[in-house]
Write an enzyme that holds these catalytic residues in place. Structure first.
Site, PDB file in Angstrom:
ATOM      1  N   LYS A 174      45.476  78.212 173.054  1.00  0.00           N
ATOM      2  CA  LYS A 174      44.063  78.697 172.589  1.00  0.00           C
ATOM      3  C   LYS A 174      44.206  79.039 171.229  1.00  0.00           C
ATOM      4  O   LYS A 174      45.284  79.709 170.852  1.00  0.00           O
ATOM      5  CB  LYS A 174      44.007  79.494 173.567  1.00  0.00           C
ATOM      6  CG  LYS A 174      43.389  78.993 175.175  1.00  0.00           C
ATOM      7  CD  LYS A 174      42.938  79.999 176.128  1.00  0.00           C
ATOM      8  CE  LYS A 174      42.829  79.472 177.541  1.00  0.00           C
ATOM      9  NZ  LYS A 174      41.699  78.478 177.726  1.00  0.00           N
ATOM     10  N   ARG A 208      42.981  72.746 186.917  1.00  0.00           N
ATOM     11  CA  ARG A 208      42.708  71.461 188.024  1.00  0.00           C
ATOM     12  C   ARG A 208      44.112  71.169 188.525  1.00  0.00           C
ATOM     13  O   ARG A 208      44.338  70.614 189.648  1.00  0.00           O
ATOM     14  CB  ARG A 208      42.162  70.528 187.404  1.00  0.00           C
ATOM     15  CG  ARG A 208      42.764  69.787 186.087  1.00  0.00           C
ATOM     16  CD  ARG A 208      41.897  69.088 185.154  1.00  0.00           C
ATOM     17  NE  ARG A 208      41.023  70.129 184.401  1.00  0.00           N
ATOM     18  CZ  ARG A 208      40.106  69.496 183.674  1.00  0.00           C
ATOM     19  NH1 ARG A 208      40.069  68.329 183.265  1.00  0.00           N
ATOM     20  NH2 ARG A 208      39.522  70.424 182.881  1.00  0.00           N
TER      21      ARG A 208
END
Length: 504
Positions: free
Chosen positions: A277, A351
């Site tokens: 990030k 996920r």
């Protein structure tokens, strides 16, 4: 911890540091709300005029403090805005009461006791005011020597007009305390720095709570995860020195009841992994375990309330870090289900851990599964910072959760799972990729999760990326930092499941 009591005393006679009254926004100025009649009388019926002179309008969340006149035992009157005055024959909404109580409780930090004389017509009103006050009084000060100027949270909330001998009111107060305390427990976890809240530390907290409340708990450490073939959880956690965990925490009712499985994303810190990030996007990533915190809190709350339903919580805990051992873009993971996943972006890690937990939860054939996760920035772009998205493989179930969320005061919105977006996750190497089309990214994530839900099991996915962590100034009962988003929705879902109202 703030205490909640029901009192038969009047607003003028109860000894407290402050008495809280409601004021609404009327057509011609502020209007004193029901419950404050004795206080208004002490002002010779001119409380609304005094408030208007001080600039109060009755707008939602507005707080005005003024010295109490002769005739009141409390030295301070706090008037809190309830928003627009209801029409004839209409009552104040429970969410308006909840938010007003939260604003008042936060403004009374440093006080020992406050009497809340807000409008109460039914037990539901008392519950909302109690919840709001306990949530609004919350403060996370574990790492500060002189937090909030040395002021401790309001110590006691006394609800006036709540009929303490009435069974419905007593139950409402007990429910408010249980739910609010578990939400605040979730907030504490979310706010805890990631160097202290590792997957192992989170598992230890869950284990201690299970022992306290008579719950069953099972913790799969890294060795057990390897033995079991949990490739998704292991793949996310393998770049960190803090190994992953899968925690199962179960509340079982004595009667043969419906079974609700809750699955929470628990990334205790998300750097993005090798797909790192950028600066400005990783400072608050301790909150990426908010889904697991919500699931954990909901299971404990269900136990405390003795709900006639079996609730199993699955906490998929890992830390997503870059290192020489981290999963790389292009790697293929074999999941617990046996499916293979090509990892195109290591920052789409939630996920992956959820997929393993969903498969494991499906093995028990629950009546329904709900997963909760701070899953996608796309959902924040779609719905903003205060609303979570709901996806499901059953439209009626999705609608029910949306209605339940609104009932308890949590903003949500039903979202679709368009089948045409599934093709974007096709992989030339594996059964599926963890990324698809960029547009509709929140829906793509939902479609990915759907692949790992057992056949014939009703399932819903709550993407709480927006409301899970509040970076702005506090408002209503919402603090700065972790909010405990989705806990109230999950608890109410368990209650309605127990009551047989969902057709599961």
């Amino acid at each position: 911890m703030t205490a909640l009591t029901l009192s038969t005393a009047g607003a003028a006679t109860l000894r407290a540091d402050a008495v809280v009254v409601g004021v609404a926004k009327g057509a011609k100025g502020p209007v004193v709300a029901p419950g404050a009649e004795a206080v208004d009388q002490a002002f010779d019926g001119k409380l609304a005029t005094v408030l208007q002179t001080l600039g109060a309008s009755g707008a939602e969340g507005e707080v005005t403090k003024l010295p109490a006149p002769a005739g009141l035992k409390a030295p301070v009157v706090l008037a809190v805005g309830l928003g627009t005055e209801p029409g004839d024959g209409e009552a104040y909404g429970t969410e308006a009461l909840r938010r007003a109580a939260g604003s008042a409780a936060r403004a009374l930090a440093g006080s020992k006791k406050a009497a809340f004389a807000l409008p109460i017509e039914a037990a539901e009103d008392a519950q909302a005011i109690g919840e709001g006050a306990l949530l609004g009084a919350y403060a996370f000060t574990a790492y500060q020597e002189n937090a909030a100027g040395g002021k401790k949270p309001l110590a006691e909330v006394a609800l006036l007009g709540a009929r303490p001998r009435d069974k419905a009111f007593k139950a409402a107060a007990e429910r408010a305390a249980a739910v609010a305390e578990e939400i605040n427990r979730a907030r504490d976890l979310i706010n805890t720095p990631p160097n202290d809240l590792t997957p192992e530390a989170f598992a230890a907290v869950a284990t201690a709570a299970a022992k306290e409340h008579g719950l069953k708990v099972q913790v799969l450490d890294e060795k057990a995860l390897v033995k079991g073939g949990f490739g998704g959880i292991l793949g996310v956690g393998q770049g960190s020195q803090n190994p992953p965990r899968l925690v199962k925490i179960s509340y079982t009712h004595a009667k043969d009841a419906k079974h609700l499985a809750l699955v929470g994303k628990g990334i205790t810190y998300d750097s993005g992994g090798i797909s790192l990030k950028p600066a400005g996007h990783n400072e608050t990533m301790k909150c990426d375990m908010s889904g697991a915190a919500a699931v954990f809190a909901a299971v404990v709350a269900a136990a405390r309330l003795g709900l006639e339903v079996n609730v199993t919580g699955w906490l998929a805990l890992a830390e997503n870090m870059p290192s020489g051992s981290a999963t790389r873009p292009g790697d293929v993971l074999r999941m617990y289900s046996g499916k293979t996943v090509e990892v195109l972006n290591t920052d789409a890690e939630g996920r992956l851990v959820l997929a393993d937990a969903l498969t494991k939860a499906s093995e028990e054939k629950p009546d329904a599964i709900v997963d909760v996760a701070t899953l996608t920035g796309a959902m924040v772009l779609a719905l903003g910072n205060r609303t979570f998205g709901i996806m499901a493989n059953d439209d009626d179930f999705r609608t029910s959760i949306h209605e339940i969320a609104g009932e308890v005061g949590e903003a949500s919105w039903p979202m679709p799972l368009p089948s045409d977006l599934r093709k974007g996750m096709d992989s030339p190497t594996a059964d599926i990729a963890n990324m698809g089309e960029r547009m509709g990214g929140g829906l793509v994530a939902g479609l990915f999760l759907k692949e790992f839900v057992g056949e014939g099991i009703t399932w819903a996915h709550l993407d709480i990326a927006g409301p899970a962590f509040h970076e702005g100034a506090p408002y209503g009962y919402t603090p700065k930092g972790g909010t405990g988003s989705a806990v109230r929705t999950l608890v109410r879902l368990a209650e309605r499941t127990a009551a047989g109202e969902l057709g599961l």
